[in-house]
Scaffold this motif. Sequence first.
Motif, PDB file in Angstrom:
ATOM      1  N   SER A  53       0.821  -1.211   0.000  1.00  0.00           N
ATOM      2  CA  SER A  53       0.000   0.000   0.000  1.00  0.00           C
ATOM      3  C   SER A  53       0.858   1.266   0.000  1.00  0.00           C
ATOM      4  O   SER A  53       0.382   2.342  -0.377  1.00  0.00           O
ATOM      5  N   ALA A  54       2.119   1.167   0.399  1.00  0.00           N
ATOM      6  CA  ALA A  54       3.017   2.327   0.370  1.00  0.00           C
ATOM      7  C   ALA A  54       3.369   2.734  -1.057  1.00  0.00           C
ATOM      8  O   ALA A  54       3.901   3.836  -1.267  1.00  0.00           O
ATOM      9  N   MET A  55       3.047   1.893  -2.032  1.00  0.00           N
ATOM     10  CA  MET A  55       3.302   2.264  -3.423  1.00  0.00           C
ATOM     11  C   MET A  55       2.392   3.409  -3.861  1.00  0.00           C
ATOM     12  O   MET A  55       2.732   4.144  -4.784  1.00  0.00           O
ATOM     13  N   ILE A  56       1.257   3.586  -3.182  1.00  0.00           N
ATOM     14  CA  ILE A  56       0.342   4.668  -3.558  1.00  0.00           C
ATOM     15  C   ILE A  56       0.976   6.033  -3.292  1.00  0.00           C
ATOM     16  O   ILE A  56       1.082   6.840  -4.221  1.00  0.00           O
ATOM     17  N   PRO A  57       1.428   6.333  -2.066  1.00  0.00           N
ATOM     18  CA  PRO A  57       2.087   7.639  -1.896  1.00  0.00           C
ATOM     19  C   PRO A  57       3.370   7.767  -2.722  1.00  0.00           C
ATOM     20  O   PRO A  57       3.714   8.865  -3.169  1.00  0.00           O
ATOM     21  N   LEU A  58       4.051   6.656  -2.954  1.00  0.00           N
ATOM     22  CA  LEU A  58       5.239   6.718  -3.813  1.00  0.00           C
ATOM     23  C   LEU A  58       4.840   7.169  -5.212  1.00  0.00           C
ATOM     24  O   LEU A  58       5.459   8.068  -5.787  1.00  0.00           O
ATOM     25  N   SER A  59       3.796   6.576  -5.769  1.00  0.00           N
ATOM     26  CA  SER A  59       3.364   6.960  -7.116  1.00  0.00           C
ATOM     27  C   SER A  59       2.870   8.404  -7.144  1.00  0.00           C
ATOM     28  O   SER A  59       3.067   9.112  -8.129  1.00  0.00           O
ATOM     29  N   ILE A  60       2.238   8.847  -6.065  1.00  0.00           N
ATOM     30  CA  ILE A  60       1.757  10.228  -5.992  1.00  0.00           C
ATOM     31  C   ILE A  60       2.933  11.196  -6.060  1.00  0.00           C
ATOM     32  O   ILE A  60       2.919  12.161  -6.827  1.00  0.00           O
ATOM     33  N   LEU A  61       3.967  10.935  -5.279  1.00  0.00           N
ATOM     34  CA  LEU A  61       5.125  11.838  -5.240  1.00  0.00           C
ATOM     35  C   LEU A  61       5.956  11.791  -6.515  1.00  0.00           C
ATOM     36  O   LEU A  61       6.568  12.789  -6.905  1.00  0.00           O
ATOM     37  N   LEU A  62       5.975  10.625  -7.175  1.00  0.00           N
ATOM     38  CA  LEU A  62       6.739  10.510  -8.413  1.00  0.00           C
ATOM     39  C   LEU A  62       5.963  11.061  -9.607  1.00  0.00           C
ATOM     40  O   LEU A  62       6.547  11.305 -10.651  1.00  0.00           O
ATOM     41  N   GLY A  63       4.651  11.229  -9.435  1.00  0.00           N
ATOM     42  CA  GLY A  63       3.831  11.791 -10.511  1.00  0.00           C
ATOM     43  C   GLY A  63       3.120  10.721 -11.301  1.00  0.00           C
ATOM     44  O   GLY A  63       3.537  10.372 -12.397  1.00  0.00           O
ATOM     45  N   ASN A  64       2.039  10.172 -10.757  1.00  0.00           N
ATOM     46  CA  ASN A  64       1.261   9.170 -11.479  1.00  0.00           C
ATOM     47  C   ASN A  64       0.295   9.851 -12.448  1.00  0.00           C
ATOM     48  O   ASN A  64       0.396  11.049 -12.694  1.00  0.00           O
ATOM     49  N   ASP A  65      -0.664   9.112 -12.995  1.00  0.00           N
ATOM     50  CA  ASP A  65      -1.595   9.678 -13.975  1.00  0.00           C
ATOM     51  C   ASP A  65      -2.402  10.842 -13.406  1.00  0.00           C
ATOM     52  O   ASP A  65      -2.780  11.747 -14.146  1.00  0.00           O
ATOM     53  N   TYR A  66      -2.682  10.814 -12.124  1.00  0.00           N
ATOM     54  CA  TYR A  66      -3.501  11.862 -11.508  1.00  0.00           C
ATOM     55  C   TYR A  66      -2.668  13.048 -11.020  1.00  0.00           C
ATOM     56  O   TYR A  66      -3.097  14.191 -11.111  1.00  0.00           O
ATOM     57  N   THR A  67      -1.502  12.777 -10.438  1.00  0.00           N
ATOM     58  CA  THR A  67      -0.694  13.861  -9.867  1.00  0.00           C
ATOM     59  C   THR A  67       0.388  14.364 -10.815  1.00  0.00           C
ATOM     60  O   THR A  67       0.871  15.483 -10.649  1.00  0.00           O
ATOM     61  N   GLY A  68       0.765  13.558 -11.782  1.00  0.00           N
ATOM     62  CA  GLY A  68       1.831  13.934 -12.712  1.00  0.00           C
ATOM     63  C   GLY A  68       1.629  15.278 -13.395  1.00  0.00           C
ATOM     64  O   GLY A  68       2.570  16.088 -13.468  1.00  0.00           O
ATOM     65  N   PRO A  69       0.416  15.558 -13.905  1.00  0.00           N
ATOM     66  CA  PRO A  69       0.224  16.855 -14.564  1.00  0.00           C
ATOM     67  C   PRO A  69       0.517  18.052 -13.658  1.00  0.00           C
ATOM     68  O   PRO A  69       1.007  19.072 -14.124  1.00  0.00           O
ATOM     69  N   PHE A  70       0.254  17.932 -12.372  1.00  0.00           N
ATOM     70  CA  PHE A  70       0.553  19.032 -11.450  1.00  0.00           C
ATOM     71  C   PHE A  70       2.058  19.302 -11.386  1.00  0.00           C
ATOM     72  O   PHE A  70       2.484  20.435 -11.218  1.00  0.00           O
ATOM     73  N   PHE A  71       2.852  18.247 -11.501  1.00  0.00           N
ATOM     74  CA  PHE A  71       4.305  18.380 -11.372  1.00  0.00           C
ATOM     75  C   PHE A  71       4.997  18.656 -12.698  1.00  0.00           C
ATOM     76  O   PHE A  71       6.146  19.077 -12.714  1.00  0.00           O
ATOM     77  N   ARG A  72       4.321  18.382 -13.817  1.00  0.00           N
ATOM     78  CA  ARG A  72       4.958  18.530 -15.128  1.00  0.00           C
ATOM     79  C   ARG A  72       4.519  19.777 -15.883  1.00  0.00           C
ATOM     80  O   ARG A  72       5.251  20.279 -16.731  1.00  0.00           O
TER      81      ARG A  72
END
Length: 153
Positions: A53-72
């Motif tokens: 389940s820790a992969m979820i915050p990891l993906s959030i911080l690395l920029g997944n499909d949902y959070t990636g646009p905010f960081f890119r």
Amino acid sequence: YDDGDGRRRPRREAKYVRFDRLEVHRHTDALCLETSALTRRRVARAMGLPSSSAMIPLSILLGNDYTGPFFREGDDRERRAWRDSLRWHRGDDDEGGSQEPDGSGRRLPPESELGRFDVRGVAHHVAEMVADGYVLTSDAPEMRLAIASSARL
């Protein structure tokens, strides 16, 4: 996988199929596909995370499909503001934590210490925070929605 009886069966927990290593074999009168597959648990273990389940915050911080646009997308100031909106709070604290004097939770380390492209460093940070009972959230409603959508995966 082969469970010892000579018959090959797919593993139910396989989530990540390596299509680049897909092999086709003819077995008597049928075609068989074979590839390696990774499970969330194996990937988490390889990254040093305390649980899958820790992969979820990891993906959030690395920029997944949902959070990636905010960081890119946007300029440096906008991307920094999105990152600065992230914070950790204790999972059992519905008020968002009180680890900072203003009650805002624990902020991420400065980007100079923990860059988004430092995958190992981010994984180590996530492992420590999740193991200590922290949950990732944001001050910004749009980012909170992206985090919630990520958690539903």
